[in-house]
Scaffold this active site. Structure first.
Site, PDB file in Angstrom:
ATOM      1  N   ASP A  92      -4.104   0.852   6.748  1.00  0.00           N
ATOM      2  CA  ASP A  92      -3.623   1.768   5.730  1.00  0.00           C
ATOM      3  C   ASP A  92      -3.572   1.028   4.393  1.00  0.00           C
ATOM      4  OD1 ASP A  92      -1.559   0.095   6.467  1.00  0.00           O
ATOM      5  OD2 ASP A  92       0.000   1.594   6.239  1.00  0.00           O
TER       6      ASP A  92
ATOM      7  N   ASP B  52      -1.516  -0.238   1.224  1.00  0.00           N
ATOM      8  CA  ASP B  52      -0.145  -0.559   0.822  1.00  0.00           C
ATOM      9  C   ASP B  52       0.034  -0.272  -0.662  1.00  0.00           C
ATOM     10  OD1 ASP B  52       0.664  -1.698   3.400  1.00  0.00           O
ATOM     11  OD2 ASP B  52      -0.723  -3.315   2.916  1.00  0.00           O
TER      12      ASP B  52
END
Length: 470
Positions: free
Chosen positions: A192, A194
Site C-alpha cells: 500500500d 504510505d
C-alpha cells in the site's frame, strides 16, 4: 416549532418529526438542508467515473451504484434512534460537502506532469547495504502476524487512485515509505502507499463511501489509540486497505520534501533517519531476518540518494557517531552527549516514557517545545542547553549497563531528525552516522528494554451500523 425548520426535517426524515426529533435535530438543520438539496444524479455520475478509472475490474453495474446511493440517502427515513440519526447526518454532510473536491476531482483532466523523475543506480552501494542488514540479523523469527499484513484485494485499485490523489492534492498530502522509494528506484516493490496528510479523516470517509457504493461492501475506519492521529481503512473481511497519519498544516510545511512527477515525497534523508530509528524496534529486526532483501534494496536506495545529494564521502570515518549514551534503568532515561557537534544543546535526555517527559517539561515551566507529530513521534524541548525528547521504540542492550550500537545509532538518528526538521547543522553528523554503518560489529542482544505501553480504546466509524466513536 419553527415551521421552516420543521419542513426541512420532514423533507429529510420522510415523516413529520416528533417533538423529541425536532428539538434534538433542529441544531443540525443547515447540514440537513445541504443533504436535502444535494444533487444525487451528479454524484452518481462522479461515482461511475471513479469506478471506470480506478475500479474497472470490479463487477458493478450503473444501476447497482444508483441503488446503493439512493438507499443510503434514504436510510434516515427508517431510523428512529437519535444517536444513529446524528451519525447519519454527520457522515452524509461530510460526503455532500467534500466528495467532489476530494475524490470527484480525480475524474477530471489533471494538470500536465512535469517530468522530474530521478532514478538512482544502487549497484555500487548495494554491497554496503547488504553488509549492514546482515550485521543486524541478530534475532530469532517470531510467529506473530501483524494485523496490517492481512492485505485487502482492493489495495491495487486504491493504489492507482492514490497516485492520482497525490498529484492533485500535493499541497496537503505527501508520501513516504516503499512507494516513495519506488519513484526513486523502480526495483523497489511496494504494497500500500504510505501517506501523511492534513485531512485524513475526511479523505478516508469519502474513500469508504466510494468503496461502499461501488462494491456494496461495508468498510470500517479504525483509529488506533497507541499511534497518534493514525487511521486505517479495513474491508468487510477486516483486511487492510490503506492507512493515513494526519498532521497539522504547519508540520506539513516543515517537512523537507522532493517533487517527483508532481508527487511530493518525504526527503529521503528524513526517511533514512527514521529507518535507523526503526532498527531499534525488536520486531523490525525480526522482520529483517524474515526478508532481508526487502530491507537491503530500500536501505541502498536511501543511502545512494543521501550520499549524492548531501555530498557524503563513504570512508568509514564516523567521528563521534553513534553518540555516547548511558541508560538509567530506574528512571528509564538515556543521557546522550551531544557537545561534540554544532547543535543548540550540549546534551540530550531521551525518555522512554512519554508521560514522564510531559510531566518533567511541565515542571520546567517551559512552553517552547516543538512537536512534529508522527514525523518524529515525539516533542522536542531545548532548555538550558539540554534537549528533552521521547523515544518510542524498544532499546536494545549489549550488556547490563551498555546500550547496543543499533540503539545508540537509533537515538542519534532521532536527534538528527530534529536538526533536519529545524534546518540546523547536519552535514558533519549526517556524514558520521552514515559512515558508522560501515563495518558494523555483529553483536548479540543481551536484553530488550520495552517501550512504554499506550492505553486507550479503538475509535471506529462504521457506515453500515451508523457508529462514530472518534
Amino acid at each position: 416549532m419553527n415551521r421552516q425548520i420543521a419542513n426541512i426535517l420532514e423533507n429529510y426524515l420522510g415523516r413529520y418529526p416528533s417533538l423529541n426529533e425536532y428539538h434534538t435535530l433542529k441544531s443540525q438543520y443547515r447540514n440537513i438542508q445541504k443533504v436535502n438539496i444535494f444533487n444525487k444524479d451528479i454524484f452518481i455520475s462522479l461515482l461511475r467515473k471513479n469506478k471506470k478509472k480506478f475500479f474497472s475490474d470490479l463487477v458493478c453495474t450503473q444501476s447497482d451504484i444508483k441503488h446503493s446511493v439512493l438507499s443510503y440517502f434514504s436510510k434516515q427515513e427508517n431510523t428512529y434512534s437519535i444517536g444513529k440519526l446524528y451519525t447519519i447526518i454527520e457522515l452524509q454532510t461530510i460526503l455532500v460537502t467534500t466528495y467532489t473536491d476530494v475524490l470527484g476531482v480525480l475524474t477530471t483532466k489533471g494538470p500536465d506532469i512535469f517530468s522530474s523523475t530521478i532514478y538512482y543506480n544502487i549497484s555500487s552501494i548495494k554491497k554496503l547495504a547488504t553488509d549492514i542488514v546482515h550485521a543486524m540479523m541478530i534475532t530469532t523469527v517470531s510467529d506473530k502476524i501483524m494485523g496490517r499484513h492481512n492485505v485487502s484485494s482492493l489495495v491495487g485499485n486504491v493504489n492507482t487512485l492514490m497516485e492520482e490523489y497525490l498529484r492533485r492534492h500535493n499541497k496537503n498530502c505527501i508520501c513516504y515509505g516503499s512507494y516513495s522509494l519506488h519513484l526513486l528506484n523502480p526495483d523497489v516493490r511496494y504494497g500500500d502507499i504510505d501517506i501523511l496528510q492534513t485531512n485524513s479523516r475526511t479523505f478516508l470517509i469519502d474513500l469508504a463511501f466510494l468503496i461502499k457504493f461501488i462494491t456494496g461492501y461495508n468498510v470500517v475506519l479504525l483509529k488506533v489509540p497507541y499511534l497518534k492521529n493514525y487511521m486505517v481503512l479495513k474491508d468487510h473481511n477486516d483486511n487492510h486497505i490503506i492507512d493515513s497519519f494526519n498532521i497539522r498544516q504547519d508540520t506539513m510545511e516543515t517537512i523537507p520534501k522532493i517533487l517527483i512527477d508532481n508527487i511530493y515525497i518525504v526527503d529521503p534523508v528524513l526517511q533514512l533517519m527514521s529507518m535507523l530509528k526503526m532498527f531499534s524496534q525488536i520486531d523490525r529486526l525480526e522482520d529483517i531476518v524474515k526478508n532481508p532483501d526487502k530491507v537491503i534494496i530500500r536501505l541502498a536506495t536511501l543511502l545512494e540518494y543521501v550520499r549524492i545529494n548531501y555530498g557524503i564521502i563513504l570512508n568509514g570515518d564516523h567521528g563521534n557517531m553513534p553518540m555516547l549514551s548511558t541508560f538509567n534503568h530506574d528512571q528509564r532515561i538515556i543521557t546522550v552527549q551531544t557537545n561534540m557537534y554544532n547543535f543548540p544543546f550540549k546534551k540530550c535526555f531521551i525518555y522512554l516514557d512519554e508521560n514522564t517527559l510531559s510531566r518533567d517539561i511541565l515542571h520546567l515551566n517551559a512552553d517552547d517545545a516543538v512537536d512534529f507529530e508522527n514525523v518524529s513521534n515525539s516533542a522536542y524541548l531545548i532548555h538550558n542547553d539540554t534537549m528533552y525528547t521521547y523515544f518510542s521504540n524498544t532499546i536494545l542492550l549489549r550488556s547490563e549497563n551498555e546500550i547496543h550500537e543499533i540503539s545508540t545509532r537509533a537515538i542519534s538518528a532521532h536527534i538528527l531528525l530534529y536538526q533536519i526538521l529545524t534546518k540546523g547543522d547536519i552535514i558533519q553528523p549526517l556524514s558520521d552516522i552514515i559512515n558508522s554503518l560501515i563495518s558494523i560489529e555483529k553483536c548479540t542482544i543481551y536484553k530488550v528494554i520495552q517501550r512504554d505501553k499506550k492505553t486507550g480504546k479503538h475509535g471506529i466509524i462504521d457506515i453500515e451500523k451508523d457508529i462514530i466513536t472518534h
